[in-house]
Enzyme design. Structure first.
Site, PDB file in Angstrom:
ATOM      1  N   ASP A  26       0.832  -1.198   0.000  1.00 17.20           N
ATOM      2  CA  ASP A  26       0.000   0.000   0.000  1.00 17.20           C
ATOM      3  C   ASP A  26       0.870   1.252   0.000  1.00 17.20           C
ATOM      4  OD1 ASP A  26      -2.145  -1.714   0.170  1.00 17.20           O
ATOM      5  OD2 ASP A  26      -2.365  -1.494   2.336  1.00 17.20           O
ATOM      6  N   LYS A  27       0.279   2.353  -0.403  1.00 16.52           N
ATOM      7  CA  LYS A  27       1.008   3.622  -0.509  1.00 16.52           C
ATOM      8  C   LYS A  27       1.711   3.985   0.787  1.00 16.52           C
ATOM      9  CE  LYS A  27       0.252   8.534  -1.567  1.00 16.52           C
ATOM     10  NZ  LYS A  27      -0.743   9.559  -1.975  1.00 16.52           N
TER      11      LYS A  27
END
Length: 238
Positions: free
Chosen positions: A103-104
């Site tokens: 994820d970011k």
């Protein structure tokens, strides 16, 4: 392989730039100046040099990255910075891509390669390759949670995740844990904890199979895999 294609693939320059180097007699093949961009080359036998510097041909590239938060696991994006933006031009020309995704806002171990077969094996559900994460959790993680994770957490959409091995490092208002899972569903670790009424506030991947994050790699940094790491990855292709 054509000489101009080999040099272009190795990041020496565009086809046009390579032709200019050939014209200036700056390229040699086995010690002999070459002016023919279409000359046929055996990358495993012929010695190619540009301005006296030997160009070693590599078909594939394998990089370990300590992913920094704020970057998405993609090759291109119109709005977000990607993990490819963290790479130097000397490796970008190989066109590597991230294996799986983080994820970011998640940090940690990320493998980048242009070896599609290896990438497929690393993320294939059939391989059941464990991925270990360190996380800080808003909420007190208990032994009851470890039992639920071991049985397989049911996520908010009704999907029953495969069993995960949850280890409690610190149980408090902010808990610290390690979790090993063999799946990689969208936001999976976060959703697993949400299913037991808790929230992930920090997440870092430490391991994929036998690949362990190099503790000396700073956030956003990367390096080629070692021989032993590469041997492990290649063993997955058998």
């Amino acid at each position: 392989m054509r000489l101009d294609k080999l040099l272009s693939n190795m990041g020496v320059g565009s086809r046009k730039e390579v032709k200019a180097l050939l014209k200036k007699k700056q390229v040699t093949v086995n010690g002999i100046v070459s002016k023919d961009s279409g000359e046929k080359i055996d990358p495993n036998k012929d010695e190619i040099a540009v301005n006296g510097e030997i160009i070693r041909y590599e078909q594939y590239i394998y990089l370990m990255m300590n992913k920094a938060p704020g970057y998405i696991s993609a090759t291109t994006d119109k709005r977000e910075k990607t993990v490819i933006d963290l790479l130097g031009e000397d490796v970008q020309h190989f066109k590597p891509f991230p294996v799986g995704r983080l994820d970011k806002d998640t940090e940690g171990l990320l493998l980048l390669t242009n070896d599609g077969e290896l990438a497929h094996e690393l993320v294939s559900p059939k391989k059941d390759i464990g991925k270990t994460y360190f996380a800080r959790i808003n909420g007190k993680v208990t032994v009851d949670d470890t039992a639920v994770f071991r049985e397989g957490v049911v996520l908010e959409d009704g999907y029953e995740a495969k069993p995960g091995e949850l280890t409690i490092l610190q149980s408090d208002a902010i808990s610290e844990i390690e979790l090993t899972i063999t799946e990689g569903k969208f936001h999976q670790v976060k959703r697993m904890f949400e299913a037991v009424g808790k929230r992930v506030i920090y997440l870092k991947r430490l391991r994929m199979g036998e690949l362990q994050l190099d503790p000396d790699l700073k956030l956003g940094a990367y390096r080629p895999l070692t021989e032993s790491e590469l041997a492990y990855c290649k063993s997955l292709k058998k």
